[in-house]
Design an enzyme around this catalytic site. Structure first.
Site, mmCIF file in Angstrom:
data_model
loop_
_atom_site.group_PDB
_atom_site.id
_atom_site.type_symbol
_atom_site.label_atom_id
_atom_site.label_comp_id
_atom_site.label_asym_id
_atom_site.label_seq_id
_atom_site.Cartn_x
_atom_site.Cartn_y
_atom_site.Cartn_z
ATOM 1 N N ASP A 9 0.861 -1.185 0.000
ATOM 2 C CA ASP A 9 0.000 0.000 0.000
ATOM 3 C C ASP A 9 0.895 1.232 0.000
ATOM 4 O O ASP A 9 2.093 1.150 0.257
ATOM 5 C CB ASP A 9 -0.888 -0.004 1.255
ATOM 6 C CG ASP A 9 -1.790 1.223 1.314
ATOM 7 O OD1 ASP A 9 -2.364 1.591 0.271
ATOM 8 O OD2 ASP A 9 -1.905 1.848 2.387
ATOM 9 N N SER A 10 0.281 2.374 -0.265
ATOM 10 C CA SER A 10 1.013 3.636 -0.206
ATOM 11 C C SER A 10 1.455 3.949 1.224
ATOM 12 O O SER A 10 2.287 4.823 1.436
ATOM 13 C CB SER A 10 0.122 4.764 -0.722
ATOM 14 O OG SER A 10 -1.093 4.774 -0.009
ATOM 15 N N CYS A 72 -3.761 -0.955 -2.057
ATOM 16 C CA CYS A 72 -4.070 0.459 -2.303
ATOM 17 C C CYS A 72 -5.101 0.590 -3.435
ATOM 18 O O CYS A 72 -4.870 0.106 -4.550
ATOM 19 C CB CYS A 72 -2.775 1.159 -2.689
ATOM 20 S SG CYS A 72 -2.955 2.907 -3.031
ATOM 21 N N GLU A 151 -5.615 8.823 9.989
ATOM 22 C CA GLU A 151 -4.236 8.696 10.477
ATOM 23 C C GLU A 151 -4.017 9.461 11.779
ATOM 24 O O GLU A 151 -3.164 9.105 12.579
ATOM 25 C CB GLU A 151 -3.251 9.115 9.389
ATOM 26 C CG GLU A 151 -3.328 8.111 8.265
ATOM 27 C CD GLU A 151 -2.170 8.126 7.302
ATOM 28 O OE1 GLU A 151 -1.246 8.938 7.456
ATOM 29 O OE2 GLU A 151 -2.209 7.303 6.370
ATOM 30 N N CYS A 183 -11.179 3.163 -0.552
ATOM 31 C CA CYS A 183 -9.876 3.666 -0.113
ATOM 32 C C CYS A 183 -9.530 2.876 1.145
ATOM 33 O O CYS A 183 -10.421 2.604 1.973
ATOM 34 C CB CYS A 183 -9.975 5.163 0.197
ATOM 35 S SG CYS A 183 -8.487 5.836 0.958
ATOM 36 N N HIS A 185 -8.308 3.507 3.926
ATOM 37 C CA HIS A 185 -8.595 4.068 5.247
ATOM 38 C C HIS A 185 -10.081 4.091 5.598
ATOM 39 O O HIS A 185 -10.445 4.161 6.765
ATOM 40 C CB HIS A 185 -8.083 5.510 5.330
ATOM 41 C CG HIS A 185 -6.597 5.631 5.279
ATOM 42 N ND1 HIS A 185 -5.849 5.208 4.201
ATOM 43 C CD2 HIS A 185 -5.716 6.146 6.180
ATOM 44 C CE1 HIS A 185 -4.562 5.466 4.448
ATOM 45 N NE2 HIS A 185 -4.464 6.030 5.624
HETATM 46 N N1 DGL Z 1 -3.979 3.849 0.082
HETATM 47 C C1 DGL Z 1 -4.651 4.892 -0.639
HETATM 48 C C2 DGL Z 1 -5.884 4.312 -1.333
HETATM 49 O O1 DGL Z 1 -6.429 3.315 -0.933
HETATM 50 C C3 DGL Z 1 -5.033 6.051 0.262
HETATM 51 C C4 DGL Z 1 -3.870 6.913 0.689
HETATM 52 C C5 DGL Z 1 -3.159 7.557 -0.495
HETATM 53 O O2 DGL Z 1 -3.663 8.505 -1.101
HETATM 54 O O3 DGL Z 1 -2.084 7.056 -0.814
HETATM 55 O O4 DGL Z 1 -6.318 4.863 -2.304
#
Ligand code: DGL
Length: 267
Positions: A9-10, A72, A151, A183, A185
């Site tokens: 993931d990012s 992600c 976060e 997303c 989160h």
């Molecule tokens: N992990 C990203 C997503 O699911 C969210 C956070 C980001 O913008 O990197 O799209």
């Protein structure tokens, strides 16, 4: 086959997907990478997200992974087909499983999608849903502030309620009965989002169907771990170890005591 599954993931949010994989596939070993130095991906160009994702995949392959899950949504939305065509290991994203869950959940065929700017701009959820059923109507909304709110741990907080109302009020006018939390989160905001949208709207967490898809893929390719020595999880990040540990304790059912900080640009 006891080789691990790579999940990336990012940043920290993909732990919501790792959590679901651990729940549905407790016998599998995992290597998780969170690109905490370069988060967010949601505001970056497709070219940049592809370049970052390729580096991460090379890193995960160096760990001997047998399959990769792109946790992600943004990376799944903008580059899954390109990446899947480049490597021999199966690569699974979260968008198609999320779209499949939403198509199953809706009765009135009006579906809402929320995600980062990158995911919403890609239009991929809409394309997949309309392909599945041309009668489905899709309304999308980017909710970029949800990521920092999660976060910061501001889950049950007045400020999150206000932001939820600001973002989701326009979706209320479309009579949707399913809303994809597109997303990493957003599943952590099930309470405020569910409370605001009301009980007639089913909240779809793509992680559930993603883990199911992963399970089916491992079985189909005969690479599931049947050797009985699984359940080991390794964690890697590109920065911010302490923040990762705090977030992991909030999300995962097990305590994480070791995270490795690596230089992802080397891969
Ligand atoms: N992990 C990203 C997503 O699911 C969210 C956070 C980001 O913008 O990197 O799209």
């Amino acid at each position: 086959m006891n080789a691990p599954i790579g999940v990336f993931d990012s940043g920290v949010g993909g732990l919501t997907v790792a959590r679901e994989i651990m729940r549905q596939l407790p016998e599998e070993n995992l290597v998780y990478f969170g690109d905490t130095a370069r988060v967010p991906y949601g505001t970056k160009s497709k070219e940049t997200v592809i370049r970052y994702s390729k580096q991460i995949i090379r890193f995960l392959l160096s760990k001997g992974v047998k399959a990769i899950v792109i946790a992600c949504n943004t990376a799944s939305a903008v580059c899954l087909p390109e990446l899947a065509a480049l490597y021999d290991v199966p690569i699974i994203g979260v968008v198609e499983p999320g779209a499949n869950s939403a198509a199953k959940a809706t009765k009135n065929k009006n579906i809402g999608i929320i995600g980062t700017n990158g995911t919403v701009k890609s239009g991929v959820y809409t394309k997949l849903l309309r392909k599945k059923d041309p009668e489905i109507t899709v309304v999308t909304k980017a909710c970029p502030l949800f990521v920092p709110l999660v976060e910061e741990g501001l889950i049950d907080d007045r400020i999150t309620e206000d932001v939820t109302q600001r973002y989701l009020s326009e979706l209320k006018g479309y009579d949707i009965d399913a809303l994809v939390l597109g997303c990493t989160h957003y599943p952590l905001l099930m309470n405020p989002i569910g409370h605001y949208m009301g009980e007639k709207v089913t909240l779809v967490n793509p992680a559930y169907e993603t883990a199911k898809t992963l399970k089916a893929t491992l079985n189909e390719k005969n690479i599931a771990n049947t050797e009985g020595n699984g359940g080991n999880h390794e964690y890697y990040v590109s920065d911010m170890v302490e923040q990762f540990l705090t977030f992991a304790d909030r999300v995962l059912p097990c305590h994480v005591d070791k995270v490795n900080d690596i230089e992802i640009e080397k891969y």
